[in-house]
Scaffold this motif. Structure first.
Motif, PDB file in Angstrom:
ATOM      1  N   ILE A  40      -8.981  28.107   3.483  1.00 20.94           N
ATOM      2  CA  ILE A  40      -9.362  27.510   2.194  1.00 20.94           C
ATOM      3  C   ILE A  40      -8.122  27.362   1.316  1.00 20.94           C
ATOM      4  O   ILE A  40      -7.324  28.289   1.179  1.00 20.94           O
ATOM      5  CB  ILE A  40     -10.412  28.379   1.475  1.00 20.94           C
ATOM      6  CG1 ILE A  40     -11.655  28.541   2.345  1.00 20.94           C
ATOM      7  CG2 ILE A  40     -10.777  27.752   0.136  1.00 20.94           C
ATOM      8  CD1 ILE A  40     -12.344  27.248   2.718  1.00 20.94           C
ATOM      9  N   SER A  41      -7.974  26.191   0.726  1.00 18.72           N
ATOM     10  CA  SER A  41      -6.814  25.925  -0.125  1.00 18.72           C
ATOM     11  C   SER A  41      -6.828  26.812  -1.365  1.00 18.72           C
ATOM     12  O   SER A  41      -7.887  27.071  -1.944  1.00 18.72           O
ATOM     13  CB  SER A  41      -6.828  24.459  -0.558  1.00 18.72           C
ATOM     14  OG  SER A  41      -5.854  24.213  -1.547  1.00 18.72           O
ATOM     15  N   PRO A  42      -5.660  27.270  -1.806  1.00 21.42           N
ATOM     16  CA  PRO A  42      -5.578  27.960  -3.108  1.00 21.42           C
ATOM     17  C   PRO A  42      -6.007  27.011  -4.222  1.00 21.42           C
ATOM     18  O   PRO A  42      -5.802  25.801  -4.134  1.00 21.42           O
ATOM     19  CB  PRO A  42      -4.090  28.314  -3.229  1.00 21.42           C
ATOM     20  CG  PRO A  42      -3.528  28.174  -1.865  1.00 21.42           C
ATOM     21  CD  PRO A  42      -4.349  27.153  -1.158  1.00 21.42           C
ATOM     22  N   ILE A  43      -6.568  27.564  -5.260  1.00 19.43           N
ATOM     23  CA  ILE A  43      -7.111  26.733  -6.336  1.00 19.43           C
ATOM     24  C   ILE A  43      -6.030  25.893  -7.015  1.00 19.43           C
ATOM     25  O   ILE A  43      -6.273  24.737  -7.386  1.00 19.43           O
ATOM     26  CB  ILE A  43      -7.863  27.603  -7.376  1.00 19.43           C
ATOM     27  CG1 ILE A  43      -8.600  26.702  -8.379  1.00 19.43           C
ATOM     28  CG2 ILE A  43      -6.925  28.574  -8.082  1.00 19.43           C
ATOM     29  CD1 ILE A  43      -9.548  27.462  -9.288  1.00 19.43           C
ATOM     30  N   ASN A  44      -4.827  26.441  -7.164  1.00 20.09           N
ATOM     31  CA  ASN A  44      -3.789  25.671  -7.865  1.00 20.09           C
ATOM     32  C   ASN A  44      -3.285  24.486  -7.045  1.00 20.09           C
ATOM     33  O   ASN A  44      -2.705  23.548  -7.585  1.00 20.09           O
ATOM     34  CB  ASN A  44      -2.622  26.563  -8.296  1.00 20.09           C
ATOM     35  CG  ASN A  44      -2.023  27.348  -7.149  1.00 20.09           C
ATOM     36  OD1 ASN A  44      -2.517  27.302  -6.020  1.00 20.09           O
ATOM     37  ND2 ASN A  44      -0.966  28.090  -7.428  1.00 20.09           N
TER      38      ASN A  44
END
Length: 279
Positions: free
Chosen positions: A236-240
């Motif tokens: 899952i991609s980091p939010i930033n």
């Protein structure tokens, strides 16, 4: 007048399509009671290269004339049912354009464009499955040293370890480097990494990932690359990393909710004011 004559040089007109040459009219041509104004003509010629201007000018004027002639003949020769159907479609299209333009203006004048970090975080948590990566992403530290640098070993050791004190030291002497990136919060993809460092092939890419470090020397420089953070393909991609996408999705969600609210409100007002009656 010179400008007028320049335009008229290009005109190939049809029978019944007259050149209008009076200075005050600022028209290029007319068919019946319809005029092609100089302003319209200039807009139609916008973006045309100088070497193509003669052909394009002829084409613009001829196409304008053809459209007017065909429209006139269509109104005279098409049956009434066909004309009514076309008229109905034109009205519907105009109504749709006007209502959409007004609704968009209402939304844009009302919507809150401020970024709500709590809303963004909540949206991200609820939709994490949408942000699964299809490529590795990295945060990197990078130093390019001249080949005659006096203490390569010390610099290599500090960038490999890259603790707070190492980062502070490297930053303090960064003026000695040919190039460096030590405070990089930007995520880059595998593709972007290989574009930035063309010397990284499949083997060196694996080495970089395995050891979080890679060095390369050519005839000009020594390149030192340190992985600060890595998120791999399928995770899952980091939010930033997906923040611009999240902000867009959040804004789009607000617009849809506001649009439904505005539609409901105008419908309710019309019913209350008895401008709308449903039988």
């Amino acid at each position: 007048m010179k400008k007028k004559l320049f335009f008229l040089t290009f005109l190939i007109c049809f029978f019944g399509c007259d050149i209008v040459s009076d200075q005050d009219s600022l028209n290029i041509a007319k068919y019946g009671d319809t005029y092609l104004s100089e302003k319209q003509f200039v807009n139609m010629m916008d973006g045309v290269k100088k070497e193509d201007s003669i052909l394009r000018a002829n084409s613009v004027i001829n196409n304008w004339a053809i459209e007017k002639i065909l429209t006139e003949r269509a109104e005279l020769n098409l049956n009434e049912a066909k004309l009514q159907k076309i008229g109905s479609l034109v009205k519907e299209y105009k109504s749709s354009l006007l209502s959409e333009a007004y609704l968009e203006a209402l939304i844009n004048s009302t919507i809150n464009l401020e970024i709500d970090s709590v809303e963004i975080q909540t949206f991200y948590e609820k939709n994490k499955a949408l942000f699964k990566l299809n490529d590795d992403i990295f945060k990197l530290a990078f130093i390019e040293l001249p080949l005659d640098f006096s203490d390569t070993y010390q610099i290599r050791s500090k960038i490999r370890r890259f603790k707070t004190e190492d980062k502070f030291f490297l930053d303090s002497i960064s003026y000695k480097f040919k190039n460096s990136t030590l405070n990089n919060d930007k995520w880059i993809t595998k593709k972007e990494l290989r574009e930035e460092f063309p010397f990284i092939n499949n083997y060196s890419y694996k080495s970089l990932k395995n050891y979080n470090f890679f060095q390369f020397k050519d005839s000009l420089s020594l390149y030192l690359i340190k992985i600060i953070e890595l998120v791999e393909n399928g995770e899952i991609s980091p939010i930033n990393h997906v923040l611009p996408t999240l902000e867009y999705m959040s804004l789009n969600k607000r617009k849809k909710e506001l649009m439904l609210s505005i539609k409901s409100e105008i419908l309710r007002d019309a019913l209350q004011n008895k401008k709308l009656e449903i039988f």
